[in-house]
Write an enzyme that holds these catalytic residues in place. Structure first.
Site, short mmCIF file in Angstrom:
data_model
loop_
_atom_site.label_atom_id
_atom_site.label_comp_id
_atom_site.label_asym_id
_atom_site.label_seq_id
_atom_site.Cartn_x
_atom_site.Cartn_y
_atom_site.Cartn_z
N LYS A 1 40.03 36.01 49.23
CA LYS A 1 41.48 35.98 49.27
C LYS A 1 41.98 35.62 50.67
CE LYS A 1 42.26 39.69 45.84
NZ LYS A 1 43.07 38.97 44.85
N ASP B 1 44.27 48.06 43.90
CA ASP B 1 43.65 47.42 42.74
C ASP B 1 42.89 48.40 41.85
OD1 ASP B 1 43.65 45.00 41.46
OD2 ASP B 1 41.77 44.30 42.32
N ASP C 1 37.14 36.14 42.13
CA ASP C 1 38.37 36.89 42.32
C ASP C 1 39.03 37.27 41.00
OD1 ASP C 1 40.30 38.19 43.80
OD2 ASP C 1 41.53 36.40 44.10
N GLU D 1 37.82 39.48 38.92
CA GLU D 1 36.77 40.49 38.75
C GLU D 1 37.19 41.67 37.89
OE1 GLU D 1 39.43 42.65 40.95
OE2 GLU D 1 38.86 40.57 41.28
N ARG E 1 38.71 41.87 35.08
CA ARG E 1 38.40 41.68 33.66
C ARG E 1 36.90 41.86 33.39
NH1 ARG E 1 40.96 35.82 33.88
NH2 ARG E 1 42.18 37.02 35.37
#
Length: 483
Positions: free
Chosen positions: A264, A275, A334, A336, A338
């Site tokens: 990122k 997150d 990125d 990740e 899921r």
């Protein structure tokens, strides 16, 4: 506790006749402003229009009188929490206050619901996150709140329920507010275990070795570049009597997301301590559910790891083997969240629950589409979707139903694996993520909540302070207790 107002400072009474508080409130609707007995000049200067969330100190009153706005529409529990929050902020530097809010709101909401809403609004408005400050500032002098409620209300019972709910939401806020360096995957799992043990829940903890044995390749793949071990935690509430249904909650617990090898930018990474907001909501909800003792079985699964670009990290093009036997080509490291949810959802279906709900700060696309106040809601079952929508509305948490278009599924096709973890197109990222998750629930009724927006707020508004909101806890509790 992070709430400046202690539950022990709140007293419920049926009359304020002998009250000697430093201040009293005057709850008032926008249609009754003239009954305040103040001039139009005062109203204009103060800006007080009796809107929900407004408060104004009335002139020349002893003891002090604070007008609290109730708006002009039919009241909800969320409105009363907002009104109570305004009262808290107006009185925080006083020693005591008496409020008629529970009494005034009782005809619209019912006595117990009104009282509980006032207590929760006061407690949550007083929340602060200062555990990492060297010298926390005093935020309040208020040490006695007297609530006037209709005669016959079981004040102790309502205080206990409201306190438990506020404590669970405050815990969720704490977890989301902690930096990634202060809350690793193992530490998040330890927090979940502590909640389970203190709340009388069944607790199961899986380490890296157990995850490998159980075939949880999504969690292990995301964790591959990290020096911190992954964890999966299952908390289970079982009622004493017959269980009317089984509800399984699954939370994304990425304690810090660098993006992995698809790194990122600074702007994209600086807030990534949040997150794990989905897992935090599940932990908070399980704590609240245990306190409310519903007659349904509730299982909470938290999939915990960080996402780091270490030398052994999963590479774009690598294929991961998920718990349910499907394989996933990782085209973007990125995407990740899921991947860990794929394992969590696969495990959830094995319990054959009546409903699975997953919560995740999953896509920036959802934040772009719905802003910071709405969660995206997707699912595979209309009755399940309606149930969650109704619960969210009653809880005062905003959700917006989004589709899962079958014609977009082909974007997840992979020549190497059963599917890829991102779509082949540029658009509809939130829907593509939902379609990906749907691959791991089979025919089990399932609802996905993308909480990327409402997991935090930049405003002091209603019961919320800046930072984590605790979004999701109320909706999950409402579903469990209202089944």
């Amino acid at each position: 506790m992070p709430n400046a107002l202690e539950i022990s400072s709140i007293t419920v009474v049926a009359s304020a006749a002998d009250d000697d508080s430093a201040a009293r409130d005057r709850p008032i609707t926008g249609n009754d402003l003239e009954t305040l007995g103040v001039s139009d000049n005062f109203l204009a200067a103060s800006g007080f229009e009796a809107k929900i969330g407004q408060a104004a100190l009335l002139p020349e009153q002893s003891p002090l009188v604070i007008a609290i706005g109730l708006g002009t529409d039919e009241l909800s529990a969320a409105d009363i929490r907002t009104a109570a929050s305004a009262l808290w902020r107006a009185c925080a530097q006083l020693e005591s206050v008496t409020t008629l809010l529970p009494l005034i709101a009782a005809p619209a909401l019912g006595a117990e619901v009104a009282l509980q809403a006032v207590i929760e609004g006061l407690l949550l408005a007083s929340y602060r996150f200062d555990e990492l400050k060297g010298a926390p500032e005093a935020t309040s002098q208020l040490n006695q709140v007297t609530l006037v409620a209709p005669d016959g209300v079981d004040g102790d019972l309502v205080l206990a329920r409201a306190g438990a709910t506020a404590e669970a939401i405050a815990l969720t806020r704490d977890l989301v507010n902690r930096p990634g360096g202060s809350l690793t995957a193992t530490q998040l799992a330890d927090e979940a275990v502590a909640v389970g043990e203190s709340s009388g829940l069944e607790v199961e903890l899986w380490d890296r070795e157990r995850l490998a044995k159980e075939g949880c390749g999504g969690i292990l793949g995301v964790n591959a570049g990290s020096s911190e071990e992954p964890r999966l935690v299952r908390l289970t509430w079982r009622p004493e009597g017959e269980s009317r249904a089984t509800l399984h909650l699954v939370g994304k617990g990425i304690t810090f997301d660098t993006g992995g090898l698809n790194l990122k930018t600074f702007e994209g990474m600086k807030e990534m301590k949040i997150d794990m907001g989905g897992a935090a909501a599940v932990i908070g909800a399980m704590k609240a559910i245990a306190a409310h003792s519903p007659d349904v079985t509730v299982i909470g699964t938290c999939c915990c790891t960080d996402n780091q670009p270490g030398p052994t990290a999963t590479k774009p093009g690598d294929v991961l083997h998920i718990r349910n036997g499907k394989t996933v080509e990782v085209l973007n490291t990125d995407a990740e969240g899921r991947l860990v949810l794929a394992d969590g959802l696969s495990l959830a279906t094995e319990d054959q629950p009546d409903l699975i709900i997953d919560l995740a700060t999953l896509t920036g696309a959802c934040l772009v589409a719905l802003g910071q106040k709405y969660a995206g809601l997707m699912g595979n079952d209309e009755q399940a979707i309606s149930r969650v929508q109704t619960a969210a509305r009653q809880a005062g948490e905003r959700v917006w139903h989004l589709p899962l278009p079958t014609e977009y599924r082909k974007q997840l096709d992979s020549q190497t694996a059963d599917l890829s973890n991102i779509g082949s197109g540029r658009f509809g990222g939130t829907l593509i993520a939902g379609l990906f998750l749907q691959e791991f629930v089979g025919d089990t009724p399932w609802v996905h909540l993308d909480i990327a927006g409402p997991v935090t707020t930049d405003e002091i508004e209603g019961e919320f302070t800046k930072g984590a909101t605790g979004f999701g806890v109320r909706t999950l509790l409402e579903i469990a207790t209202g089944w």
